[in-house]
Design a protein around this motif. Structure first.
Motif, PDB file in Angstrom:
ATOM      1  N   ALA A   1       0.813  -1.218   0.000  1.00  0.00           N
ATOM      2  CA  ALA A   1       0.000   0.000   0.000  1.00  0.00           C
ATOM      3  C   ALA A   1       0.845   1.265   0.000  1.00  0.00           C
ATOM      4  N   GLY A   2       2.137   1.132   0.241  1.00  0.00           N
ATOM      5  CA  GLY A   2       2.997   2.310   0.285  1.00  0.00           C
ATOM      6  C   GLY A   2       2.718   3.166   1.508  1.00  0.00           C
ATOM      7  N   PRO A   3       3.413   4.275   1.626  1.00  0.00           N
ATOM      8  CA  PRO A   3       3.188   5.162   2.777  1.00  0.00           C
ATOM      9  C   PRO A   3       1.824   5.838   2.704  1.00  0.00           C
ATOM     10  N   ALA A   4       1.222   6.037   3.865  1.00  0.00           N
ATOM     11  CA  ALA A   4      -0.068   6.735   3.919  1.00  0.00           C
ATOM     12  C   ALA A   4       0.118   8.196   3.529  1.00  0.00           C
ATOM     13  N   THR A   5      -0.893   8.744   2.852  1.00  0.00           N
ATOM     14  CA  THR A   5      -0.841  10.152   2.433  1.00  0.00           C
ATOM     15  C   THR A   5      -2.133  10.844   2.838  1.00  0.00           C
ATOM     16  N   ALA A   6      -2.086  12.152   2.831  1.00  0.00           N
ATOM     17  CA  ALA A   6      -3.272  12.932   3.187  1.00  0.00           C
ATOM     18  C   ALA A   6      -4.411  12.724   2.191  1.00  0.00           C
ATOM     19  N   GLY A   7      -4.086  12.275   0.983  1.00  0.00           N
ATOM     20  CA  GLY A   7      -5.115  12.079  -0.033  1.00  0.00           C
ATOM     21  C   GLY A   7      -5.814  10.733   0.031  1.00  0.00           C
ATOM     22  N   ASP A   8      -5.404   9.845   0.949  1.00  0.00           N
ATOM     23  CA  ASP A   8      -6.054   8.541   1.062  1.00  0.00           C
ATOM     24  C   ASP A   8      -7.504   8.716   1.504  1.00  0.00           C
ATOM     25  N   PRO A   9      -8.442   7.917   0.935  1.00  0.00           N
ATOM     26  CA  PRO A   9      -9.847   8.016   1.350  1.00  0.00           C
ATOM     27  C   PRO A   9     -10.000   7.748   2.843  1.00  0.00           C
ATOM     28  N   VAL A  10     -10.902   8.443   3.471  1.00  0.00           N
ATOM     29  CA  VAL A  10     -11.189   8.257   4.893  1.00  0.00           C
ATOM     30  C   VAL A  10     -12.358   7.283   5.032  1.00  0.00           C
ATOM     31  N   LEU A  11     -12.149   6.233   5.796  1.00  0.00           N
ATOM     32  CA  LEU A  11     -13.202   5.244   6.002  1.00  0.00           C
ATOM     33  C   LEU A  11     -14.100   5.660   7.152  1.00  0.00           C
ATOM     34  N   SER A  12     -15.370   5.336   7.029  1.00  0.00           N
ATOM     35  CA  SER A  12     -16.286   5.563   8.151  1.00  0.00           C
ATOM     36  C   SER A  12     -15.932   4.588   9.270  1.00  0.00           C
ATOM     37  N   ALA A  13     -16.503   4.788  10.443  1.00  0.00           N
ATOM     38  CA  ALA A  13     -16.214   3.907  11.580  1.00  0.00           C
ATOM     39  C   ALA A  13     -16.616   2.470  11.268  1.00  0.00           C
ATOM     40  N   ASP A  14     -17.769   2.292  10.630  1.00  0.00           N
ATOM     41  CA  ASP A  14     -18.226   0.941  10.291  1.00  0.00           C
ATOM     42  C   ASP A  14     -17.328   0.306   9.231  1.00  0.00           C
ATOM     43  N   GLU A  15     -16.914   1.096   8.246  1.00  0.00           N
ATOM     44  CA  GLU A  15     -16.031   0.582   7.200  1.00  0.00           C
ATOM     45  C   GLU A  15     -14.678   0.179   7.781  1.00  0.00           C
ATOM     46  N   ALA A  16     -14.147   1.011   8.646  1.00  0.00           N
ATOM     47  CA  ALA A  16     -12.861   0.703   9.263  1.00  0.00           C
ATOM     48  C   ALA A  16     -12.958  -0.544  10.135  1.00  0.00           C
ATOM     49  N   ARG A  17     -14.057  -0.681  10.848  1.00  0.00           N
ATOM     50  CA  ARG A  17     -14.258  -1.857  11.706  1.00  0.00           C
ATOM     51  C   ARG A  17     -14.342  -3.130  10.864  1.00  0.00           C
ATOM     52  N   HIS A  18     -15.060  -3.053   9.756  1.00  0.00           N
ATOM     53  CA  HIS A  18     -15.184  -4.224   8.883  1.00  0.00           C
ATOM     54  C   HIS A  18     -13.849  -4.564   8.232  1.00  0.00           C
TER      55      HIS A  18
END
Length: 225
Positions: A45-62
């Motif tokens: 995935a490479g280094p995280a960047t400010a342009g990466d999509p932000v996941l909702s709490a439910d999406e991140a949990r899943h």
């Protein structure tokens, strides 16, 4: 353990025995379980960047649940192949198994890194999964080289299916997890092909069925615990 006299050096030298191999495996298991193994290849995935999509709490949990399952799968693969290699008497096949195990450490580290990014944790039952898979690997090693490799091929076949399923169910915008899972899936295909090219034979249907049941139990449990 035995001692052998070295005629060239004139000194007593210690020859490695079964206990040394066992202690080495215990050390490897501790590294796998405490998360200190590192990856040799770059993080997909490479280094995280400010342009990466932000996941909702439910999406991140899943996504975290799926990546925890994948992390457990890599714990099991690592343990299985090292168990198979420990009991394998064929040096060339043992090398194949250990090479696959080494490449699985990349997957292990990648999954752990993605879990950290998602502010989640590995499964609390990882020691249990490791011991069970290692024991299965030792048992498989006694079935002879073709079936030993057959376990490797069938494991990779089932993992490939499992990872394809995750690619379908990951949150649509979770590109970082998808990049990790895609690379893992491609590597597992390579491992399966390697096992088949070295003489793997298909496992009996009842054994394949038991492996699927065990996998289902593991994935259902690891998603939450």
């Amino acid at each position: 353990m035995t001692l052998t006299n070295s005629l060239e050096s004139g000194r007593w030298q210690r020859r490695a025995g079964p206990l040394d191999a066992l202690l080495s495996e215990v050390g490897q298991a501790l590294q796998v379980l405490d998360g200190t193994v590192s990856h040799d290849r770059p993080y997909p995935a490479g280094p995280a960047t400010a342009g990466d999509p932000v996941l909702s709490a439910d999406e991140a949990r899943h996504a975290a649940g799926l990546m925890r399952v994948n992390h457990v799968g890599e714990i099991c693969a690592q343990a299985l192949y090292r168990g198979q290699a420990l009991g394998c008497q064929d040096g060339s096949v043992r090398a194949v198994l250990l090479q696959a195990a080494a490449e699985e450490t990349d997957h292990l580290a990648w999954c752990r890194q993605r879990l950290d990014e998602l502010q989640s944790r590995p499964s609390l039952l990882n020691p249990l999964w490791y011991v069970g898979a290692f024991s299965l690997g030792l048992a498989a090693s006694r079935a002879g080289v073709p079936y030993n490799l057959g376990f490797m091929a069938e494991t990779e076949r089932q993992v490939e299916e499992h990872l394809n399923g995750h690619l379908d169910t990951l949150p649509g915008q979770d590109d970082r997890s998808r990049q990790v899972v895609t690379q893992m899936r491609d590597d597992e295909i390579g491992h399966r092909t390697t096992a088949e090219n070295h003489g793997a034979v298909p496992l009996p249907a009842p054994i394949r069925g038991v492996m699927r049941l065990m996998s289902r139990l593991m994935t259902t449990t690891a998603y939450r615990i």
